[in-house]
Design a protein around this motif. Sequence first.
Motif, PDB file in Angstrom:
ATOM      1  N   TYR A 266       0.718  -1.235   0.157  1.00 58.66           N
ATOM      2  CA  TYR A 266      -0.286  -0.166   0.581  1.00 58.66           C
ATOM      3  C   TYR A 266       0.820   0.792   0.197  1.00 58.66           C
ATOM      4  CZ  TYR A 266      -4.157  -3.631   1.266  1.00 58.66           C
ATOM      5  OH  TYR A 266      -4.850  -3.777   0.601  1.00 58.66           O
ATOM      6  N   SER A 267       0.112   2.350  -0.409  1.00 60.92           N
ATOM      7  CA  SER A 267       1.295   3.344  -0.543  1.00 60.92           C
ATOM      8  C   SER A 267       0.004   4.441   0.547  1.00 60.92           C
ATOM      9  CB  SER A 267       1.091   4.043  -2.530  1.00 60.92           C
ATOM     10  OG  SER A 267       1.993   2.954  -2.984  1.00 60.92           O
ATOM     11  N   PHE A 268       1.669   5.794   0.637  1.00 61.84           N
ATOM     12  CA  PHE A 268       0.098   6.967   1.830  1.00 61.84           C
ATOM     13  C   PHE A 268       1.612   7.949   1.550  1.00 61.84           C
ATOM     14  CE2 PHE A 268      -0.604   9.452   5.400  1.00 61.84           C
ATOM     15  CZ  PHE A 268      -1.577   9.350   5.554  1.00 61.84           C
ATOM     16  N   GLY A 269      -0.171   9.098   1.282  1.00 60.04           N
ATOM     17  CA  GLY A 269       0.460  10.205   0.799  1.00 60.04           C
ATOM     18  C   GLY A 269       0.105  10.990   0.910  1.00 60.04           C
ATOM     19  N   GLU A 270      -0.295  12.475  -0.339  1.00 62.69           N
ATOM     20  CA  GLU A 270      -1.181  13.347  -0.356  1.00 62.69           C
ATOM     21  C   GLU A 270      -1.570  13.437  -1.109  1.00 62.69           C
ATOM     22  OE1 GLU A 270       2.371  16.142   0.891  1.00 62.69           O
ATOM     23  OE2 GLU A 270       1.332  16.661   2.501  1.00 62.69           O
ATOM     24  N   TRP A 297      -5.228  13.110   3.589  1.00 61.49           N
ATOM     25  CA  TRP A 297      -4.279  12.477   3.428  1.00 61.49           C
ATOM     26  C   TRP A 297      -4.948  11.037   2.775  1.00 61.49           C
ATOM     27  CZ3 TRP A 297      -0.785  14.534   5.264  1.00 61.49           C
ATOM     28  CH2 TRP A 297      -0.054  15.279   5.928  1.00 61.49           C
ATOM     29  N   CYS A 298      -4.256  10.098   2.137  1.00 62.40           N
ATOM     30  CA  CYS A 298      -4.580   8.583   1.016  1.00 62.40           C
ATOM     31  C   CYS A 298      -3.859   7.613   1.658  1.00 62.40           C
ATOM     32  CB  CYS A 298      -5.047   9.101  -0.355  1.00 62.40           C
ATOM     33  SG  CYS A 298      -6.143  10.816  -0.626  1.00 62.40           S
ATOM     34  N   GLY A 299      -4.439   6.679   1.766  1.00 61.65           N
ATOM     35  CA  GLY A 299      -4.038   5.201   1.893  1.00 61.65           C
ATOM     36  C   GLY A 299      -4.364   4.236   0.523  1.00 61.65           C
ATOM     37  N   THR A 300      -3.377   3.993  -0.621  1.00 60.14           N
ATOM     38  CA  THR A 300      -3.737   3.069  -2.034  1.00 60.14           C
ATOM     39  C   THR A 300      -3.135   2.371  -1.635  1.00 60.14           C
ATOM     40  OG1 THR A 300      -2.147   4.443  -2.828  1.00 60.14           O
ATOM     41  CG2 THR A 300      -4.064   6.113  -2.731  1.00 60.14           C
ATOM     42  N   THR A 301      -3.971   0.832  -2.818  1.00 62.75           N
ATOM     43  CA  THR A 301      -3.050   0.160  -3.118  1.00 62.75           C
ATOM     44  C   THR A 301      -2.282   0.754  -4.070  1.00 62.75           C
ATOM     45  OG1 THR A 301      -4.431  -0.346  -4.953  1.00 62.75           O
ATOM     46  CG2 THR A 301      -5.472  -1.188  -2.604  1.00 62.75           C
ATOM     47  N   SER A 302      -1.030  -0.429  -4.294  1.00 61.85           N
ATOM     48  CA  SER A 302      -0.356  -0.149  -5.441  1.00 61.85           C
ATOM     49  C   SER A 302      -0.429   0.477  -6.465  1.00 61.85           C
ATOM     50  CB  SER A 302       1.166  -0.903  -5.487  1.00 61.85           C
ATOM     51  OG  SER A 302      -0.025  -3.056  -5.940  1.00 61.85           O
ATOM     52  N   ARG A 303      -1.601   0.110  -7.176  1.00 63.67           N
ATOM     53  CA  ARG A 303      -1.636   0.534  -8.744  1.00 63.67           C
ATOM     54  C   ARG A 303      -2.471   1.832  -8.352  1.00 63.67           C
ATOM     55  NH1 ARG A 303      -4.226  -4.962 -11.580  1.00 63.67           N
ATOM     56  NH2 ARG A 303      -4.398  -3.210 -13.239  1.00 63.67           N
ATOM     57  N   GLY A 304      -3.363   2.233  -7.006  1.00 66.25           N
ATOM     58  CA  GLY A 304      -4.421   3.155  -7.401  1.00 66.25           C
ATOM     59  C   GLY A 304      -5.036   3.288  -7.016  1.00 66.25           C
ATOM     60  N   GLY A 462       1.336   4.190  -5.823  1.00 71.43           N
ATOM     61  CA  GLY A 462       0.105   4.060  -5.746  1.00 71.43           C
ATOM     62  C   GLY A 462      -0.943   5.951  -5.942  1.00 71.43           C
ATOM     63  N   VAL A 463      -0.230   6.146  -4.956  1.00 71.02           N
ATOM     64  CA  VAL A 463      -1.222   8.207  -4.641  1.00 71.02           C
ATOM     65  C   VAL A 463      -0.700   8.670  -5.723  1.00 71.02           C
ATOM     66  CG1 VAL A 463      -1.736  10.176  -3.280  1.00 71.02           C
ATOM     67  CG2 VAL A 463      -0.990   7.314  -1.531  1.00 71.02           C
ATOM     68  N   ARG A 464       0.449   8.620  -6.265  1.00 70.99           N
ATOM     69  CA  ARG A 464       0.657   9.196  -7.864  1.00 70.99           C
ATOM     70  C   ARG A 464      -0.269   8.660  -8.794  1.00 70.99           C
ATOM     71  NH1 ARG A 464       5.272   7.613  -7.982  1.00 70.99           N
ATOM     72  NH2 ARG A 464       4.911   7.307  -9.688  1.00 70.99           N
ATOM     73  N   ARG A 465      -0.509   7.749  -9.154  1.00 73.69           N
ATOM     74  CA  ARG A 465      -1.116   6.563  -9.599  1.00 73.69           C
ATOM     75  C   ARG A 465      -3.054   7.263  -9.688  1.00 73.69           C
ATOM     76  NH1 ARG A 465       2.434   2.697  -8.033  1.00 73.69           N
ATOM     77  NH2 ARG A 465       4.149   2.181  -9.843  1.00 73.69           N
ATOM     78  N   MET A 466      -3.123   7.312  -8.034  1.00 77.86           N
ATOM     79  CA  MET A 466      -5.111   7.973  -8.216  1.00 77.86           C
ATOM     80  C   MET A 466      -4.701   9.376  -8.340  1.00 77.86           C
ATOM     81  SD  MET A 466      -6.481   8.407  -4.794  1.00 77.86           S
ATOM     82  CE  MET A 466      -5.594   9.707  -4.653  1.00 77.86           C
TER      83      MET A 466
END
Length: 592
Positions: A266-270, A297-304, A462-466
Amino acid sequence: MASTSSTFTVGRGAGSKRKSTKLLEVLNALEEESSHSREEIFIAPPDNASGDFTDEDSGDEDGQQGSHLPGSVLHASVVPEDSGTEEEEEDELQLQPAMKRQKAVAEPQRIWTKRDIRPNFSSWTASDPHIEDLKSQELSPVGLFELFFDEGTINFIVNETNRYAWQKNVNLGLTAQELKCVLGILILSGYISYPRRRMFWETSPDSHHHLVADAIRRDRFELIFSYLHFADNTELDESDRFAKVRPLIVRMNCNFQKHAPLEEFYSFGESMCEYFGHRGSRQLRAGKPMRLGYKIWCGTTSRGYLVWFEPSQGTLFTKSHGGLDLGGSMVVRFVDALQERGCLPYHIFFDKVFTSVKLMSILRKKGVKATGTVREYRTERCPLKDPKELKKMKRGSFDYKVDESEEVIVCRWYDGSAVTVCSNAVGVEPVGLAGHHSGTAKTRAQVHQPSLVKLYQEKGGGVRRMDQNMAKYKVKIRGMKWYSSFIGYVVDAALNNAWQLHRTCSHDAQVDLLAFRRYVACVYLESNADMSSQGRRSRRLETESRFDMIGHWIVHQDKRTRCALCHSQTNTRCEKCQKGVHAKCFREYHIR
């Protein structure tokens, strides 16, 4: 209209001097990118977040873009986040040295050793029965979108909107069918947009859009959109800046987590929710597709796929966790949300905004793996080679140390620039090879790359892809209320998640994000249109959509109806045409 004073605030590091400046000057400085320091700029929201005046906004509905901010905003003063009265400032100056000395004594002395990490996490063996169940259902794009905007969420929005209109002495009488028409128009505005939204209903041949005009009347849409509401104004939490949308956030987080793919990484970011009005916890961030707006604040999977989100409210409205800063505390909240599905060895990736050795230790005790880039002052004085020394060495050189007590590794790797990565689960071994392009020699060389750096580059982001997916066709329509842009953000996030599930669960040919959004918009506008006002236009609309060869899906229906082609009984129908049709008649019906 009641008015409030808005103050721009800048979050700064310790030791910086107070300076009053203008937002325009800060914007220009960020454009030049001459400074490497990280600044956060936001407008402090009204003191009373639950007041009636926060349902209004002083900005225009249409036409305002980020590059054309009003002069009142561009020339507003920017003040430090900790600014206050002179007495408070003197007290802070007197108390800060003592607090720093106390923290220095309380911090444990870490022992750094030159060796690789020896993690004791269990391996990932979990399966995901929920995704297998979704694959067996073969849901259409509308069915996947309604996993998030389900019947309960739609009815909740309808009830709260009608309640709010009734409190304003307006008998709105909103129905679920009308709300779906409004959602369909919002989705459609992401890939078909006009300078003014009323142009959808104009009779002029250069702007008229019959799909929108035949679905709902213009004045009815404007009335519904102006009263769209998500909370009871009589029961708002005054300490919550986002109390107006808190029930929607809770519902969407619940649905996002319920249907999220169960994965290890998982990814976490802004993320940023675009907003150009005059109120709210608005922030300006460099390096984002949308630089001015609410920080999420966002938590995503590796695919977004967005698993969990929370709008930022600043340090005053957010409780810290175990001595962590605001970013680290939000990472812990995301991990707690993940562990509601089971205490599994998840692996979280985040960047230097969040990473610290202390955070890695806390996550390790929770049984969660973590890897992220880290700033120099958060390495707990890890004695690595200086970046200037690494630059004198060949590309691919690296240095690393492990904290003996917490089993946390810090590695500094050089490939054109020095990158420092921290992890509690992955070490430098096995050292792999990474491709490096040489601009001068116009060749591609291989350089050594530690294992934790390679894994961070492969599974992070993942957050960047989302963000990229949501920014492509984001909702363009916004209203006068400060939280109207947040509604569009939630709709975009739900569509992104539904499309990610489509990519995972679809057995047949997958559709791209644009086709996916078009299908949902067309079905919502056609199947929920106000038939009483269509008259002769309904026949034209049915004929055009039947043969357009776009987004026709066969779905199961509980009640048997007659097939539109062979006229015998069938329990399947075309979701877009809303006509009963056999599977064997499906193709012929749409080309005949």
